[in-house]
Design an enzyme around this catalytic site. Structure first.
Site, PDB file in Angstrom:
ATOM      1  CG  ASP A  73    -101.434  44.331  -8.296  1.00  0.00           C
ATOM      2  OD1 ASP A  73    -101.223  45.091  -9.101  1.00  0.00           O
ATOM      3  OD2 ASP A  73    -102.643  43.691  -8.053  1.00  0.00           O
TER       4      ASP A  73
ATOM      5  CG  HIS B 264     -97.417  43.378 -10.244  1.00  0.00           C
ATOM      6  ND1 HIS B 264     -98.135  42.409 -10.804  1.00  0.00           N
ATOM      7  CD2 HIS B 264     -98.376  44.568 -10.282  1.00  0.00           C
ATOM      8  CE1 HIS B 264     -99.357  43.108 -11.550  1.00  0.00           C
ATOM      9  NE2 HIS B 264     -99.304  44.327 -10.936  1.00  0.00           N
TER      10      HIS B 264
ATOM     11  CG  HIS C  49    -101.840  39.876  -9.577  1.00  0.00           C
ATOM     12  ND1 HIS C  49    -102.308  39.410 -10.425  1.00  0.00           N
ATOM     13  CD2 HIS C  49    -102.001  41.137  -9.906  1.00  0.00           C
ATOM     14  CE1 HIS C  49    -103.134  39.681 -11.523  1.00  0.00           C
ATOM     15  NE2 HIS C  49    -102.705  40.912 -11.614  1.00  0.00           N
TER      16      HIS C  49
ATOM     17  CG  HIS D 175    -100.468  49.103 -11.172  1.00  0.00           C
ATOM     18  ND1 HIS D 175    -100.691  48.819 -12.289  1.00  0.00           N
ATOM     19  CD2 HIS D 175    -100.454  47.901 -10.474  1.00  0.00           C
ATOM     20  CE1 HIS D 175    -101.107  47.443 -12.573  1.00  0.00           C
ATOM     21  NE2 HIS D 175    -101.005  46.862 -11.470  1.00  0.00           N
TER      22      HIS D 175
ATOM     23  CG  HIS E  43    -104.435  40.240 -14.846  1.00  0.00           C
ATOM     24  ND1 HIS E  43    -104.628  41.172 -13.868  1.00  0.00           N
ATOM     25  CD2 HIS E  43    -105.756  39.476 -14.853  1.00  0.00           C
ATOM     26  CE1 HIS E  43    -105.709  41.028 -13.007  1.00  0.00           C
ATOM     27  NE2 HIS E  43    -106.382  39.921 -13.687  1.00  0.00           N
TER      28      HIS E  43
ATOM     29  CE  LYS F 121     -99.624  42.131 -15.925  1.00  0.00           C
ATOM     30  NZ  LYS F 121     -99.902  42.898 -14.860  1.00  0.00           N
TER      31      LYS F 121
HETATM   32  C1  NCD Z   1    -104.666  46.876 -10.992  1.00  0.00           C
HETATM   33  C2  NCD Z   1    -104.706  48.606 -11.456  1.00  0.00           C
HETATM   34  O1  NCD Z   1    -105.531  49.291 -11.017  1.00  0.00           O
HETATM   35  O2  NCD Z   1    -103.857  49.003 -12.260  1.00  0.00           O
HETATM   36  N1  NCD Z   1    -105.540  46.534 -10.301  1.00  0.00           N
HETATM   37  C3  NCD Z   1    -105.896  45.471  -9.476  1.00  0.00           C
HETATM   38  O3  NCD Z   1    -106.942  45.299  -8.967  1.00  0.00           O
HETATM   39  N2  NCD Z   1    -104.923  44.793  -9.194  1.00  0.00           N
HETATM   40  C4  NCD Z   1    -104.558  46.326 -12.311  1.00  0.00           C
HETATM   41  C5  NCD Z   1    -103.954  44.836 -12.226  1.00  0.00           C
HETATM   42  O4  NCD Z   1    -103.045  44.614 -11.866  1.00  0.00           O
HETATM   43  O5  NCD Z   1    -104.640  43.973 -12.451  1.00  0.00           O
HETATM   44 ZN    ZN Z   2    -101.197  44.948 -11.211  1.00  0.00          ZN
HETATM   45 ZN    ZN Z   3    -103.197  42.339 -12.765  1.00  0.00          ZN
END
Ligand code: NCD
Ligand code: ZN
Ligand code: ZN
Length: 368
Positions: free
Chosen positions: A254, A20, A181, A22, A143, A106
């Protein structure tokens, strides 16, 4: 974040994967990607860009931008995801499967988190997409929080499980599902008692901290993420599932970078950046809980098994050698405040053996 003394000097494990992540795009992507590439062989790349990655064509183009941003000589496989909307068709799912670039789809409830406005308003509208996903065996990544502003923020994961996820898992009885998460005891209990094919990712911040940390000595915007940090009994439930060696719980950082000014704001963004020390932070958390022996399978085996991908053969070594996390990293034109900024971490990733590494691999050497 100092660790208690122990005689384990090094820990060798298969190269892990981040299930997971970003990575963002453009200059932000170029700033954060080397950290992940240094540590992980593969990552599930989240599709919540603006605009979101809602088609296979967009996922393939994004994968090319990620590959183009790789440090020279780096070996890293981005596993792409599709962002589901109320309009996602069965055809789009089949295209995603046929592309073999997309590893999952997702589900962001609309409004639940960063760049989720285009997400799903009613899972009833996903029927065709979920049936196609079941048919081609493409996992659903969730999510798991309700978006109703009247629901207490600490209860949103449990309500989502009751109202949406449990019925969905029952209705699509062969669909593989990841509760991303996971942050609560309710979430852990749901996964542990669910039918086969249901799993969860666990972040470093939800293992290291409870919600007190958000307010320790003042408001801590860099520990604000969604789902928000929970109570100590919730954190303990995550630890207990991992300590039991439960293969349904695996690594997903995450890591979610936001520029410092967007976090240190009157309305700060949700997201914790942890890619700079992801594996080291898990080692810290696992050692603190006396379950370091569980790290190799959690980081390098359970996730690959769930995704029906081979476990990595290459190995990495963590050594007990404290280092201090920088206060900031560059982030395009801005700055990024990493998890544990200015604090000591007890574990360090050993650099790859020189000579064996492909030419230019040192460019990925962002580990301290
Ligand atoms: C994530 C993001 O900033 O893209 N933020 C977070 O707090 N986890 C989005 C997500 O995974 O929900
Ligand atoms: Zn995330
Ligand atoms: Zn998320």
């Amino acid at each position: 974040m100092s660790v208690p003394p122990s005689d384990t000097a090094t820990l060798s494990l298969r190269r892990p994967d981040d299930w997971h992540l970003h990575l963002r795009d453009g200059a932000a992507l170029r700033a954060v990607l080397p950290f992940t590439v240094t540590r992980f062989a593969r990552a599930i790349v989240m599709p919540n860009l603006d605009p979101p990655i809602t088609t296979s064509a967009a996922a393939l183009a994004y994968r090319e931008r990620i590959r183009a941003a790789l440090p020279a000589g780096a070996r890293f496989e981005p596993l792409m995801t599709l962002y589901l909307t109320d309009e996602t068709s069965a055809e789009e799912i089949r295209r995603a499967h046929a592309s073999s670039a997309v590893a999952g789809c997702k589900l962001y409830p609309a409004g639940a988190t960063t760049h989720s406005a285009a997400g799903v308003r009613d899972v009833g509208h996903l029927q065709a997409a979920l049936e196609a996903m079941t048919e081609v065996d493409l996992p659903l990544l969730v999510h798991g929080e309700v978006v109703d502003a009247r629901v207490d923020i600490f209860e949103r994961e449990a309500r989502f499980i009751e109202q949406v996820l449990a019925p969905l898992v029952e209705r699509y009885a062969r669909l593989r599902v990841v509760l991303e998460h996971v942050s609560t005891r309710a979430g852990v209990q749901f996964v542990r008692s669910a039918r086969p094919g249901v799993a969860a990712t666990v972040t470093p911040q939800h293992l290291l901290f409870n919600r007190n940390a958000l307010f320790a000595g003042g408001l801590r915007p860099h520990l604000y993420c969604l789902p928000v940090l929970k109570s100590e009994p919730d954190r303990r439930a995550l630890i207990e599932a991992i300590a039991a060696g439960d293969a349904r719980f695996f690594l997903g950082t995450d890591s979610a970078p936001h520029a410092r000014h967007a976090k240190e704001s009157a309305c700060g963004c949700a997201g914790v950046f942890s890619a700079h020390a992801a594996l080291e932070l898990y080692a810290e958390a696992f050692e603190r809980e006396g379950m370091l022996a569980r790290l190799p399978a959690f980081a390098s085996e359970f996730g690959a098994d769930f995704y029906h991908l081979p476990r990595n053969e290459e190995r990495v070594t963590l050594e007990r050698s404290p280092w201090t996390v920088p206060a900031i990293y560059p982030f395009g034109a801005g700055e990024l405040v990493p998890l544990g900024a200015g604090e000591s971490i007890g574990w360090r990733l050993q650099p790859p053996v020189t000579g064996a590494a492909p030419a230019g691999a040192a460019a990925a050497g962002t580990s301290p």
